[in-house]
Design a protein around this motif. Structure first.
Motif, mmCIF file in Angstrom:
data_model
loop_
_atom_site.group_PDB
_atom_site.id
_atom_site.type_symbol
_atom_site.label_atom_id
_atom_site.label_comp_id
_atom_site.label_asym_id
_atom_site.label_seq_id
_atom_site.Cartn_x
_atom_site.Cartn_y
_atom_site.Cartn_z
ATOM 1 N N GLU A 136 0.820 -1.212 0.000
ATOM 2 C CA GLU A 136 0.000 0.000 0.000
ATOM 3 C C GLU A 136 0.855 1.264 0.000
ATOM 4 O O GLU A 136 1.894 1.313 0.662
ATOM 5 N N SER B 256 -5.570 -1.762 0.048
ATOM 6 C CA SER B 256 -5.681 -3.182 -0.294
ATOM 7 C C SER B 256 -6.972 -3.780 0.250
ATOM 8 O O SER B 256 -7.621 -4.601 -0.412
ATOM 9 N N TYR C 109 -4.881 0.808 -6.473
ATOM 10 C CA TYR C 109 -4.299 -0.425 -5.951
ATOM 11 C C TYR C 109 -4.789 -1.619 -6.780
ATOM 12 O O TYR C 109 -3.994 -2.494 -7.140
#
Length: 425
Positions: free
Chosen positions: A57, A63, A191
């Motif tokens: 991250e 995440s 992400y």
């Protein structure tokens, strides 16, 4: 035949066990598929595992929200349609998140893989992140977090990891209301793009698996091109954590106190891993442990106390945990130290060690009854790059431990003065 209840039942010491191995198959796009084909029931479990989690991250929480949003809709299916696709065939889906990894886990009847796999493929390669579902997830996460924040045990465990690893370390990450409320969903999308949609992952397929099932996995998950290996982030800066730290978190409304005490140890790769497992079991790993006999049965300070060896990808730690009366926390900590000192300064009876070994080997054998339990063991070997015979040697390693090993291990790794302690209550 009359049963003589004055005599314990006969038992046989378990000396060895065979753990079925996984067949490794490389899909057309290079994704690794591990197949564990055992079981009498026509059921399978499919896991898609992505390296990363908190370790990768750049924004706290990215995440977690990225993996949770995968089941909330794709460009071709709404959230309701994704749920209906699984529910209509009786499949169960779970989105997993940890500091080390994220993943999708699906259980279904083998014959329904053709219905389930297209949905999983869409979730991985075409997640939509719809606004309404994002708001719902954010609100549910906040509600669950507020419930947890009222639990002394949850607060104590989070604070313990912060003391152990340092507040900015991935293994110390704990959600806060401010972080969840202020999270920008665009960070979860970023992400997802980098660490899920474009990332090469690993698949574990267990249960009653046929050649047709393997072909279906390749058809739906083996054709996505351009996937890149996950970036391994194993060198996050870890601050020096002073030994012997103590922190009390005052919670005026609590009727009890939750205590956590322990220290950082090592991973499963360490040569003393099995010695530490048995030492922990003697101290507080099962219901007949020394901590239970002393602090629960003799002193009556708690309904339950236990110790654990926690193994993560890049670290491990030892922890003792218990809930006690507010006025009893100090005494309980003294008794924990006393029991550790006994292990360090005297040899335990051989009969006690044999009882512990038999308990551990029996429990291990009993944990391999289903294809999914076997897959859980194999998954540890795959993800942590352990020898393929690690668990075949488990029972032999346990039986090698001597009373001298227990004393030496306790002296080397369990010095109370080196431990960090948190009491919340």
């Amino acid at each position: 035949m009359q049963l003589d209840r004055t005599q314990p039942p006969a038992f046989e010491t378990i000396r060895s066990i065979r753990v079925p191995r996984a067949e490794e198959i490389r899909l057309d796009n290079g994704v690794e598929l591990y197949v564990i084909n055992i079981g009498d029931q026509p059921v399978v479990r499919l896991e898609c595992i992505f390296e990363g989690g908190v370790w990768q991250e750049t924004t706290a929480g990215a995440s977690y929200f990225a993996i949770k949003m995968l089941q909330e809709g794709t460009s071709g299916r709404s959230s309701a349609q994704v749920s209906e696709a699984f529910d209509s065939v009786g499949a169960f889906v779970e989105m997993n998140h940890s500091s080390d990894r994220t993943g999708i886990m699906v259980y279904c009847l083998s014959r329904f893989l053709p219905a389930v796999l297209p949905v999983i493929s869409e979730m991985i390669s075409d997640a939509a992140f719809p606004e309404k579902e994002w708001k719902d997830l954010q609100n549910i996460t906040l509600q669950n977090l507020r419930v947890n924040l009222r639990k002394d045990s949850w607060v104590a465990s989070g604070e313990f990891r912060k003391l152990l690893f340092g507040i900015s370390h991935p293994y110390a990450f704990v959600q806060t209301e401010e972080q969840v409320s202020g999270f920008d969903p665009a960070d979860a999308v970023r992400y997802y793009e980098r660490h899920i949609r474009q990332s090469r992952f690993r698949i574990i397929l267990s249960g009653q698996v046929s050649d047709e099932s393997v072909g279906l996995v390749n058809r739906y998950l083996g054709q996505v091109r351009g996937l890149v290996p996950a970036r391994q982030v194993h060198s996050r800066e870890k601050p020096e954590v002073p030994a012997g730290q103590y922190r009390h978190i005052e919670r005026a409304d609590s009727v009890q106190s939750s205590l956590r005490t322990g220290k950082e140890l090592f991973t499963r790769h360490h040569p003393d891993y099995f010695r530490m497992l048995v030492t922990n079991e003697v101290l507080g790993g099962y219901f007949g442990s020394r901590l239970m006999k002393n602090i629960r049965e003799e002193k009556g300070l708690t309904y339950g106390i236990s110790s654990h060896v926690v193994s993560l990808r890049d670290a491990g730690y030892f922890m003792v945990g218990a809930d006690v009366g507010k006025e009893s926390a100090g005494r309980a900590l003294e008794e924990i130290s006393r029991e550790i000192r006994k292990l360090q300064t005297g040899l335990m009876p051989g009969s006690e060690l044999e009882t512990v070994k038999n308990y551990m080997t029996g429990e291990f054998a009993g944990s391999l009854n289903t294809a999914f339990e076997v897959a859980d063991r194999r998954k540890i070997l795959i993800l942590e790059d352990l020898p393929v015979d690690f668990f075949e040697n488990y029972i032999a390693q346990i039986h090698r431990i001597t009373v001298e090993d227990i004393q030496e291990t306790a002296a080397a790794y369990l010095r109370p003065e080196d431990m960090v302690t948190v009491v919340a209550g």
